[in-house]
Design an enzyme around this catalytic site. Structure first.
Site, PDB file in Angstrom:
ATOM      1  N   THR A  42      -3.702   0.734   2.126  1.00  0.00           N
ATOM      2  CA  THR A  42      -2.798  -0.342   1.725  1.00  0.00           C
ATOM      3  C   THR A  42      -2.607  -0.347   0.218  1.00  0.00           C
ATOM      4  OG1 THR A  42      -4.617  -1.937   1.561  1.00  0.00           O
ATOM      5  CG2 THR A  42      -3.426  -1.842   3.668  1.00  0.00           C
ATOM      6  N   ASN A  44      -2.104  -3.027  -2.690  1.00  0.00           N
ATOM      7  CA  ASN A  44      -2.237  -4.453  -2.992  1.00  0.00           C
ATOM      8  C   ASN A  44      -1.351  -4.804  -4.183  1.00  0.00           C
ATOM      9  OD1 ASN A  44      -4.549  -3.690  -1.391  1.00  0.00           O
ATOM     10  ND2 ASN A  44      -5.404  -5.678  -1.905  1.00  0.00           N
ATOM     11  N   GLU A 124      -1.115  -7.205   1.074  1.00  0.00           N
ATOM     12  CA  GLU A 124      -1.413  -5.778   1.188  1.00  0.00           C
ATOM     13  C   GLU A 124      -0.320  -5.109   1.998  1.00  0.00           C
ATOM     14  OE1 GLU A 124      -5.599  -4.918   2.266  1.00  0.00           O
ATOM     15  OE2 GLU A 124      -5.743  -7.092   2.470  1.00  0.00           O
TER      16      GLU A 124
END
Length: 189
Positions: A42, A44, A124
């Site tokens: 992911t 962020n 995310e």
């Protein structure tokens, strides 16, 4: 597509408050669990760089499109809370030949990740594309076009991974529809 018991009904096209479109946001490191523990990397982004209407969203899983861009800076490093070092390459390793800099579908979590007992809300993004390298410090512009499901807690990591993979399939299918596909251009520079 068959809905799970907690899934939200996805309309034929985005409905208020969607679409929500961001400016380019910095990609920063998170807890380091997406790739390492879940196999689902992911990106962020800081909450303070997001449009105000994102603050009012229910905690959950959303979908849209995302576009990455490089930032012209020298590499730096940062230290995670667990002591691991993160290299910020500002997207220098993103490759046009791998389509890394094109618009891609994205599934994103707006939440506190109760499985991991987080106290703070995070955003995310999991961009539905295979990147060959990390891109901490690059920037991402994205839109939110709808929601898939509320944030849930899980009894196991495997159940969490299974639901995330279903979220990815739902997002891919919805974002391939003409009434959603036309919103790709919102994130183009």
């Amino acid at each position: 597509m068959e809905l799970r018991p907690n899934d939200w009904l996805i309309p034929e096209e985005p409905e208020s408050p969607f679409p929500i479109v961001t400016n380019f946001c910095d990609i920063e490191f998170g807890f380091g669990r997406g790739s390492a523990e879940l196999g689902i990397p992911t990106a962020n982004v800081p909450l303070e760089q997001l449009p105000p209407e994102t603050q009012d969203l229910e905690l959950g899983v959303y979908f849209g499109y995302a576009l990455l861009k490089r930032v012209n800076r020298e590499d730096t490093t940062a230290l995670r809370n667990d002591g691991r070092t993160v290299t910020y390459n500002y997207g220098k390793l993103l490759k046009e030949t791998n389509d890394d800099l094109k618009i891609h579908p994205v599934v994103l979590s707006v939440g506190k990740n109760p499985f991991y007992h987080n106290k703070l809300k995070t955003v995310e993004l999991h961009i539905l594309h295979h990147f060959q390298a990390d891109f901490y410090g690059a920037q991402v512009k994205f839109n939110l076009l709808g929601r898939i499901r509320p944030e849930l807690n899980y009894n196991s990591k495997e159940a969490l991974i299974d639901d995330i993979n279903k979220d990815k399939l739902i997002a891919s299918e919805i974002l391939s529809r003409p009434n959603y596909l036309k919103y790709q251009k919102q994130v183009d520079h």
